[in-house]
Design an enzyme around this catalytic site. Structure first.
Site, PDB file in Angstrom:
ATOM      1  N   ASP A 148      -1.544   0.627  -9.085  1.00 55.56           N
ATOM      2  CA  ASP A 148      -2.807   0.077  -8.566  1.00 55.56           C
ATOM      3  C   ASP A 148      -3.724   1.280  -8.361  1.00 55.56           C
ATOM      4  O   ASP A 148      -3.578   2.033  -7.404  1.00 55.56           O
ATOM      5  CB  ASP A 148      -2.558  -0.658  -7.255  1.00 55.56           C
ATOM      6  CG  ASP A 148      -3.792  -1.381  -6.731  1.00 55.56           C
ATOM      7  OD1 ASP A 148      -4.919  -1.012  -7.121  1.00 55.56           O
ATOM      8  OD2 ASP A 148      -3.642  -2.303  -5.901  1.00 55.56           O
ATOM      9  N   HIS A 187      -0.750 -11.728   0.330  1.00 54.81           N
ATOM     10  CA  HIS A 187      -2.162 -11.356   0.366  1.00 54.81           C
ATOM     11  C   HIS A 187      -2.999 -12.382  -0.388  1.00 54.81           C
ATOM     12  O   HIS A 187      -2.475 -13.269  -1.071  1.00 54.81           O
ATOM     13  CB  HIS A 187      -2.379  -9.951  -0.206  1.00 54.81           C
ATOM     14  CG  HIS A 187      -1.899  -9.780  -1.621  1.00 54.81           C
ATOM     15  ND1 HIS A 187      -2.608 -10.211  -2.715  1.00 54.81           N
ATOM     16  CD2 HIS A 187      -0.767  -9.211  -2.117  1.00 54.81           C
ATOM     17  CE1 HIS A 187      -1.961  -9.909  -3.823  1.00 54.81           C
ATOM     18  NE2 HIS A 187      -0.833  -9.309  -3.494  1.00 54.81           N
ATOM     19  N   HIS A 211     -13.308  -2.773  -1.205  1.00 58.67           N
ATOM     20  CA  HIS A 211     -13.345  -4.089  -0.573  1.00 58.67           C
ATOM     21  C   HIS A 211     -14.788  -4.267  -0.114  1.00 58.67           C
ATOM     22  O   HIS A 211     -15.148  -3.939   1.015  1.00 58.67           O
ATOM     23  CB  HIS A 211     -12.358  -4.166   0.593  1.00 58.67           C
ATOM     24  CG  HIS A 211     -10.933  -4.240   0.140  1.00 58.67           C
ATOM     25  ND1 HIS A 211     -10.109  -5.291   0.453  1.00 58.67           N
ATOM     26  CD2 HIS A 211     -10.186  -3.419  -0.639  1.00 58.67           C
ATOM     27  CE1 HIS A 211      -8.906  -5.106  -0.091  1.00 58.67           C
ATOM     28  NE2 HIS A 211      -8.936  -3.960  -0.758  1.00 58.67           N
ATOM     29  N   HIS A 267       0.832  -1.195   0.000  1.00 53.96           N
ATOM     30  CA  HIS A 267       0.000   0.000   0.000  1.00 53.96           C
ATOM     31  C   HIS A 267       0.878   1.260   0.000  1.00 53.96           C
ATOM     32  O   HIS A 267       0.666   2.182   0.786  1.00 53.96           O
ATOM     33  CB  HIS A 267      -0.964  -0.008   1.193  1.00 53.96           C
ATOM     34  CG  HIS A 267      -2.056  -1.021   1.053  1.00 53.96           C
ATOM     35  ND1 HIS A 267      -2.890  -1.378   2.096  1.00 53.96           N
ATOM     36  CD2 HIS A 267      -2.464  -1.760   0.001  1.00 53.96           C
ATOM     37  CE1 HIS A 267      -3.751  -2.299   1.690  1.00 53.96           C
ATOM     38  NE2 HIS A 267      -3.511  -2.543   0.416  1.00 53.96           N
ATOM     39  N   TYR A 299       6.450 -10.305  -4.672  1.00 57.90           N
ATOM     40  CA  TYR A 299       7.184  -9.140  -4.179  1.00 57.90           C
ATOM     41  C   TYR A 299       8.484  -9.634  -3.550  1.00 57.90           C
ATOM     42  O   TYR A 299       8.456 -10.398  -2.579  1.00 57.90           O
ATOM     43  CB  TYR A 299       6.342  -8.385  -3.152  1.00 57.90           C
ATOM     44  CG  TYR A 299       4.905  -8.213  -3.595  1.00 57.90           C
ATOM     45  CD1 TYR A 299       4.511  -7.134  -4.373  1.00 57.90           C
ATOM     46  CD2 TYR A 299       3.944  -9.173  -3.262  1.00 57.90           C
ATOM     47  CE1 TYR A 299       3.209  -6.999  -4.806  1.00 57.90           C
ATOM     48  CE2 TYR A 299       2.632  -9.044  -3.687  1.00 57.90           C
ATOM     49  CZ  TYR A 299       2.263  -7.963  -4.463  1.00 57.90           C
ATOM     50  OH  TYR A 299       0.970  -7.847  -4.890  1.00 57.90           O
ATOM     51  N   ARG A 354       2.341  -7.093  -9.600  1.00 57.84           N
ATOM     52  CA  ARG A 354       0.947  -7.468  -9.333  1.00 57.84           C
ATOM     53  C   ARG A 354       0.137  -7.178 -10.595  1.00 57.84           C
ATOM     54  O   ARG A 354       0.369  -6.173 -11.268  1.00 57.84           O
ATOM     55  CB  ARG A 354       0.372  -6.700  -8.141  1.00 57.84           C
ATOM     56  CG  ARG A 354      -1.049  -7.088  -7.798  1.00 57.84           C
ATOM     57  CD  ARG A 354      -1.477  -6.610  -6.398  1.00 57.84           C
ATOM     58  NE  ARG A 354      -1.539  -5.173  -6.252  1.00 57.84           N
ATOM     59  CZ  ARG A 354      -0.674  -4.451  -5.530  1.00 57.84           C
ATOM     60  NH1 ARG A 354       0.337  -5.044  -4.925  1.00 57.84           N
ATOM     61  NH2 ARG A 354      -0.811  -3.145  -5.422  1.00 57.84           N
ATOM     62  N   GLU A 382      -3.957  -7.128 -11.758  1.00 54.95           N
ATOM     63  CA  GLU A 382      -5.303  -7.191 -11.161  1.00 54.95           C
ATOM     64  C   GLU A 382      -6.367  -6.779 -12.171  1.00 54.95           C
ATOM     65  O   GLU A 382      -6.227  -5.767 -12.861  1.00 54.95           O
ATOM     66  CB  GLU A 382      -5.370  -6.257  -9.954  1.00 54.95           C
ATOM     67  CG  GLU A 382      -6.736  -6.176  -9.291  1.00 54.95           C
ATOM     68  CD  GLU A 382      -6.748  -5.196  -8.136  1.00 54.95           C
ATOM     69  OE1 GLU A 382      -7.651  -5.297  -7.289  1.00 54.95           O
ATOM     70  OE2 GLU A 382      -5.845  -4.334  -8.074  1.00 54.95           O
ATOM     71  N   HIS A 397     -10.839  -9.822  -3.857  1.00 50.59           N
ATOM     72  CA  HIS A 397     -11.865  -9.418  -2.896  1.00 50.59           C
ATOM     73  C   HIS A 397     -13.111  -9.028  -3.674  1.00 50.59           C
ATOM     74  O   HIS A 397     -13.082  -8.803  -4.894  1.00 50.59           O
ATOM     75  CB  HIS A 397     -11.361  -8.244  -2.045  1.00 50.59           C
ATOM     76  CG  HIS A 397     -10.846  -7.077  -2.849  1.00 50.59           C
ATOM     77  ND1 HIS A 397     -11.676  -6.152  -3.468  1.00 50.59           N
ATOM     78  CD2 HIS A 397      -9.581  -6.699  -3.167  1.00 50.59           C
ATOM     79  CE1 HIS A 397     -10.942  -5.257  -4.107  1.00 50.59           C
ATOM     80  NE2 HIS A 397      -9.664  -5.565  -3.957  1.00 50.59           N
ATOM     81  N   GLU A 422      -6.069 -10.799  -8.352  1.00 56.54           N
ATOM     82  CA  GLU A 422      -4.844  -9.988  -8.286  1.00 56.54           C
ATOM     83  C   GLU A 422      -3.674 -10.711  -7.628  1.00 56.54           C
ATOM     84  O   GLU A 422      -3.222 -10.316  -6.543  1.00 56.54           O
ATOM     85  CB  GLU A 422      -5.129  -8.679  -7.542  1.00 56.54           C
ATOM     86  CG  GLU A 422      -5.822  -8.848  -6.196  1.00 56.54           C
ATOM     87  CD  GLU A 422      -5.992  -7.537  -5.451  1.00 56.54           C
ATOM     88  OE1 GLU A 422      -5.006  -6.800  -5.334  1.00 56.54           O
ATOM     89  OE2 GLU A 422      -7.116  -7.273  -5.003  1.00 56.54           O
TER      90      GLU A 422
END
Length: 445
Positions: A256, A346, A357, A239, A385, A417, A419, A350, A381
């Site tokens: 993202d 993760h 979310h 994040h 990392y 990532r 997604e 979702h 997604e």
């Protein structure tokens, strides 16, 4: 307007589930940014879903047992002096007319009028939120009703959360909702394609963010969440939102970012080389994540348990990391011990909707996963990392310690990532965000 479809229909669906209960929903409060400046107001999603009313300091009551009023609104009264400073208010009379309430009152009358709609029910449906003062206000009303119960033999003797009744309704999107979600996705698709065109060494992450969010605004939307524009090693921070780094030759850029359009959200991630060419190591990791996502999406269909797409993504990633020497051991044991989590920490997605979310349970008790059904929208997604500070953990499996090899520095700082937003259809699934390319050829300019 909420007296028309779909808000009235949603209320009717919930009213049919309340039986003799009274449901109370509160609008979102205003939030202070600094001193006397407030953030832009964003309505509580449950409240908006049922009413379409987009002002603070409001309460909606659903009372299916009441003879006259089943949908009651409490709103701010008109106040011309305050409206000069903070904007127009709907007011009590217009709230009833525009939003389909059987009756509307000033919010200042809540404590006086609410008992009338509680006494005929057998329980109160109310979600205990973060506002302790308002929670206590509802609890005081409940205690008063409990004190009266021995004298009259009726009234609410239970307090329940309405979420188990309401959120399954929100989990299945209607055609009207899907139209808004497609619009949110289309705007974000354009923004991601623009970002790939303008990102280059020497520019700052925030420049890309600014151009994407300009496009959101230009099309009547706004950021669905703080945009993540993460170059180099920043992509290993899930994040990361500072977006201050100057991009360099050889960097990957992980973006993202999603658009919110009329309260409905999109959520897209793409990762690409800003110099136009993957390094050999970057390409290997990218192709592994892309394969994990492709196989996960192939599992999205009605009748399939929610966890299956995550499980297949994990297996693809674990087997790939084994082939690269970044993990060692038996794949089944590694998955059971979650040895992959230093690299993939993760879940694979979702729910998505009014909230990024979004609401809705994922499983109903142990090993009883939600079964996908048409109208569900979820993100897919997977990611890998490899932080420069990564220290793979050793774990015990059946009394055997699994030691993981050190990470070769050539992999350090690679974060990938990918997604997409996926709609479950009658026959399979539809990728709402397919307009953003993700093949290796497309990512390399």
């Amino acid at each position: 307007m909420s007296n028309f479809y779909p808000y009235a229909q949603r209320r009717q669906q919930l009213l049919s589930k309340l039986n003799q209960g009274t449901a109370i929903f509160r609008s979102a409060p205003m939030a202070v940014m600094h001193n006397d400046v407030e953030y832009t107001f964003r309505q509580d999603s449950d409240f908006f879903y049922l009413t379409g009313f987009n002002e603070p300091e409001a309460v909606a009551v659903l009372a299916p047992h009441h003879d006259e009023h089943q949908f009651i609104l409490f709103v701010r009264p008109k106040d011309l002096e305050r409206e000069i400073w903070t904007g127009y208010r709907t007011g009590v009379e217009a709230a009833q007319e525009r939003y389909g309430a059987d009756i509307a009152y000033s919010i200042e009358e809540l404590d006086e009028k609410l008992p009338e709609y509680l006494k005929g029910g057998d329980r109160i449906y109310y979600h205990l939120g973060r506002d302790e003062a308002f929670n206590n206000r509802i609890l005081r009303h409940w205690r008063k009703q409990l004190a009266l119960y021995p004298k009259r033999g009726t009234g609410p003797i239970a307090l329940e959360d309405p979420s188990p009744l309401l959120h399954p309704l929100r989990l299945v999107k209607t055609p009207e909702e899907l139209q808004l979600m497609r619009q949110a996705a289309d705007i974000a698709v354009d923004a991601h394609n623009l970002a790939r065109d303008i990102a280059q060494p020497g520019r700052y992450e925030y420049e890309v963010q600014a151009e994407m969010e300009r496009l959101f605004t230009l099309h009547g939307g706004s950021p669905a969440y703080p945009s993540i524009v993460a170059s180099g090693g920043n992509a290993c921070i899930l994040h990361y939102v500072e977006n201050t780094r100057q991009m360099e030759e050889g960097d990957l850029l992980l973006i993202d970012a999603g658009c919110s359009y009329q309260y409905y959200n999109s959520d897209i991630t793409r990762t690409f080389p800003i110099s136009g060419k993957f390094s050999p190591e970057q390409k290997i990791i990218y192709e592994l994540v892309l394969e994990a996502q492709k196989q996960a999406i192939s599992k999205i269909a009605p009748g399939i348990p929610y966890n299956e797409h995550h499980d297949i993504a994990v297996r693809v990633i674990v087997e790939g990391l084994l082939d690269l020497g970044l993990l060692s051991g038996d794949p089944d044991e590694l998955i059971e011990a979650e040895q992959y989590k230093p690299f993939y920490m993760h879940k694979t997605g979702h729910w998505l909707g009014l909230d990024v979310h979004d609401v809705g349970v994922y499983q109903h008790g142990e090993d009883n996963w939600h079964i996908l059904q048409p109208g569900n929208v979820l993100t897919v997604e997977p990611g890998i990392y490899i932080s420069p500070y990564l220290k793979p953990a050793s774990r015990e499996v059946d009394d055997v310690t699994i030691e993981q090899p050190p990470v070769d520095p050539k992999w350090h700082g690679i974060g990938v990532r990918i997604e997409d937003d996926v709609l479950v259809t009658e026959s399979g699934c539809d990728i709402l965000t397919a307009g953003v390319p993700k093949s290796v050829d497309a990512m390399e300019r």
